[in-house]
Write a protein that holds these residues in place. Structure first.
Motif, PDB file in Angstrom:
ATOM      1  N   GLU A 108       3.830  -7.276 -13.742  1.00  0.00           N
ATOM      2  CA  GLU A 108       4.442  -6.217 -12.933  1.00  0.00           C
ATOM      3  C   GLU A 108       3.929  -4.837 -13.320  1.00  0.00           C
ATOM      4  O   GLU A 108       3.760  -3.971 -12.465  1.00  0.00           O
ATOM      5  CB  GLU A 108       5.973  -6.258 -13.056  1.00  0.00           C
ATOM      6  N   ILE A 109       3.663  -4.647 -14.595  1.00  0.00           N
ATOM      7  CA  ILE A 109       3.106  -3.361 -15.042  1.00  0.00           C
ATOM      8  C   ILE A 109       1.726  -3.144 -14.424  1.00  0.00           C
ATOM      9  O   ILE A 109       1.429  -2.073 -13.885  1.00  0.00           O
ATOM     10  CB  ILE A 109       3.050  -3.294 -16.581  1.00  0.00           C
ATOM     11  N   TRP A 118       0.512  -4.682 -11.749  1.00  0.00           N
ATOM     12  CA  TRP A 118       0.681  -4.613 -10.292  1.00  0.00           C
ATOM     13  C   TRP A 118       1.098  -3.193  -9.891  1.00  0.00           C
ATOM     14  O   TRP A 118       0.563  -2.615  -8.956  1.00  0.00           O
ATOM     15  CB  TRP A 118       1.715  -5.640  -9.839  1.00  0.00           C
ATOM     16  N   SER A 119       2.070  -2.647 -10.619  1.00  0.00           N
ATOM     17  CA  SER A 119       2.532  -1.289 -10.309  1.00  0.00           C
ATOM     18  C   SER A 119       1.413  -0.273 -10.488  1.00  0.00           C
ATOM     19  O   SER A 119       1.275   0.655  -9.686  1.00  0.00           O
ATOM     20  CB  SER A 119       3.718  -0.917 -11.212  1.00  0.00           C
ATOM     21  N   ALA A 120       0.607  -0.448 -11.524  1.00  0.00           N
ATOM     22  CA  ALA A 120      -0.513   0.468 -11.744  1.00  0.00           C
ATOM     23  C   ALA A 120      -1.515   0.388 -10.593  1.00  0.00           C
ATOM     24  O   ALA A 120      -2.009   1.422 -10.128  1.00  0.00           O
ATOM     25  CB  ALA A 120      -1.192   0.143 -13.070  1.00  0.00           C
ATOM     26  N   ILE A 156      -0.900  -0.545  -7.485  1.00  0.00           N
ATOM     27  CA  ILE A 156      -0.279   0.022  -6.285  1.00  0.00           C
ATOM     28  C   ILE A 156      -0.282   1.550  -6.353  1.00  0.00           C
ATOM     29  O   ILE A 156      -0.584   2.225  -5.365  1.00  0.00           O
ATOM     30  CB  ILE A 156       1.149  -0.524  -6.101  1.00  0.00           C
ATOM     31  N   LEU A 157       0.057   2.099  -7.508  1.00  0.00           N
ATOM     32  CA  LEU A 157       0.039   3.562  -7.646  1.00  0.00           C
ATOM     33  C   LEU A 157      -1.382   4.097  -7.516  1.00  0.00           C
ATOM     34  O   LEU A 157      -1.593   5.170  -6.944  1.00  0.00           O
ATOM     35  CB  LEU A 157       0.659   3.987  -8.976  1.00  0.00           C
ATOM     36  N   ALA A 196       3.576   8.403  -8.226  1.00  0.00           N
ATOM     37  CA  ALA A 196       4.509   7.827  -9.188  1.00  0.00           C
ATOM     38  C   ALA A 196       5.848   8.568  -9.178  1.00  0.00           C
ATOM     39  O   ALA A 196       6.911   7.943  -9.201  1.00  0.00           O
ATOM     40  CB  ALA A 196       3.902   7.851 -10.589  1.00  0.00           C
ATOM     41  N   ALA A 230       7.739   7.670  -5.869  1.00  0.00           N
ATOM     42  CA  ALA A 230       8.261   6.298  -5.897  1.00  0.00           C
ATOM     43  C   ALA A 230       9.413   6.169  -6.885  1.00  0.00           C
ATOM     44  O   ALA A 230      10.443   5.548  -6.580  1.00  0.00           O
ATOM     45  CB  ALA A 230       7.155   5.317  -6.247  1.00  0.00           C
ATOM     46  N   LEU A 231       9.265   6.761  -8.055  1.00  0.00           N
ATOM     47  CA  LEU A 231      10.332   6.721  -9.053  1.00  0.00           C
ATOM     48  C   LEU A 231      11.563   7.472  -8.560  1.00  0.00           C
ATOM     49  O   LEU A 231      12.696   7.002  -8.720  1.00  0.00           O
ATOM     50  CB  LEU A 231       9.833   7.315 -10.372  1.00  0.00           C
ATOM     51  N   THR A 260      13.440   5.536  -5.788  1.00  0.00           N
ATOM     52  CA  THR A 260      14.029   4.315  -6.344  1.00  0.00           C
ATOM     53  C   THR A 260      15.241   4.655  -7.201  1.00  0.00           C
ATOM     54  O   THR A 260      16.274   3.973  -7.122  1.00  0.00           O
ATOM     55  CB  THR A 260      12.993   3.543  -7.172  1.00  0.00           C
ATOM     56  N   VAL A 310      13.890   1.049  -1.500  1.00  0.00           N
ATOM     57  CA  VAL A 310      12.576   0.409  -1.478  1.00  0.00           C
ATOM     58  C   VAL A 310      12.439  -0.417  -0.204  1.00  0.00           C
ATOM     59  O   VAL A 310      11.387  -0.414   0.446  1.00  0.00           O
ATOM     60  CB  VAL A 310      12.382  -0.458  -2.737  1.00  0.00           C
TER      61      VAL A 310
END
Length: 176
Positions: free
Chosen positions: A70-71, A73-75, A77-78, A101, A104-105, A108, A116
């Motif tokens: 997930e880390i 994946w998030s990187a 996507i960002l 970032a 999105a943060l 959320t 989301v």
């Protein structure tokens, strides 16, 4: 990010090599068919809950590979969102990724998981609108090539994908 990457890969390498959407679809079908009812009946919240119940604290260690993925994946996507902002708004790459970032943060944290979901729905509407705009050209007798059909429009130069042989033509516009 994911949708744009899949579309780009399908365009560049063909649909056969665009494996992620098919792999995700098959995984969801298998999980839904064989595991969803059992997990709902047992009132599990996460995929790790059955392992934690069976193996105790050691079962929770299985969450580490998922968390690492997930880390990354998030990187990715960002990075994709930052690249999109860089092209559209002509921002510095680092600034655009950090802005992505923070946005999105922020939504959320303020709206939770439902925010989301709302942004996903909004993105789907933009994708559909974009597809209709792209389909407009061939439907009106154009070639279907966005650049051929819009030669007289002054195009925004993409610093990441510029073709030096066409940069002057794109900057000035043919026939202007």
């Amino acid at each position: 990010g994911f949708i744009n990457g899949s579309a780009q890969e399908a365009y560049l390498a063909g649909l056969v090599w665009t494996q992620a959407p098919f792999g995700y679809s098959i995984a969801l079908i298998i999980a839904g068919t064989f595991y969803a009812r059992k997990m709902r009946d047992s009132e599990y919240v996460t995929m790790i809950d059955p392992f934690t119940q069976k193996y105790g604290g050691w079962g929770a260690l299985q969450a580490l590979p998922a968390a690492m993925s997930e880390i990354f994946w998030s990187a990715s996507i960002l990075g994709a969102l930052g690249s999109t902002l860089q092209v559209i708004l002509n921002l510095d790459e680092k600034v655009s990724i950090l802005s992505s970032a923070v946005i999105a943060l922020g939504y959320t944290l303020l709206g939770g998981l439902i925010s989301v979901a709302y942004t996903d729905v909004i993105q789907i509407f933009f994708i559909v609108i974009g597809l209709f705009l792209v389909m407009k050209s061939p439907a009106e007798g154009g070639s279907g090539d966005w650049q051929d059909d819009n030669r007289n429009v002054v195009a925004f130069e993409n610093p990441m994908y510029d073709d030096p042989s066409r940069s002057e033509e794109r900057r000035v516009g043919k026939g202007c």
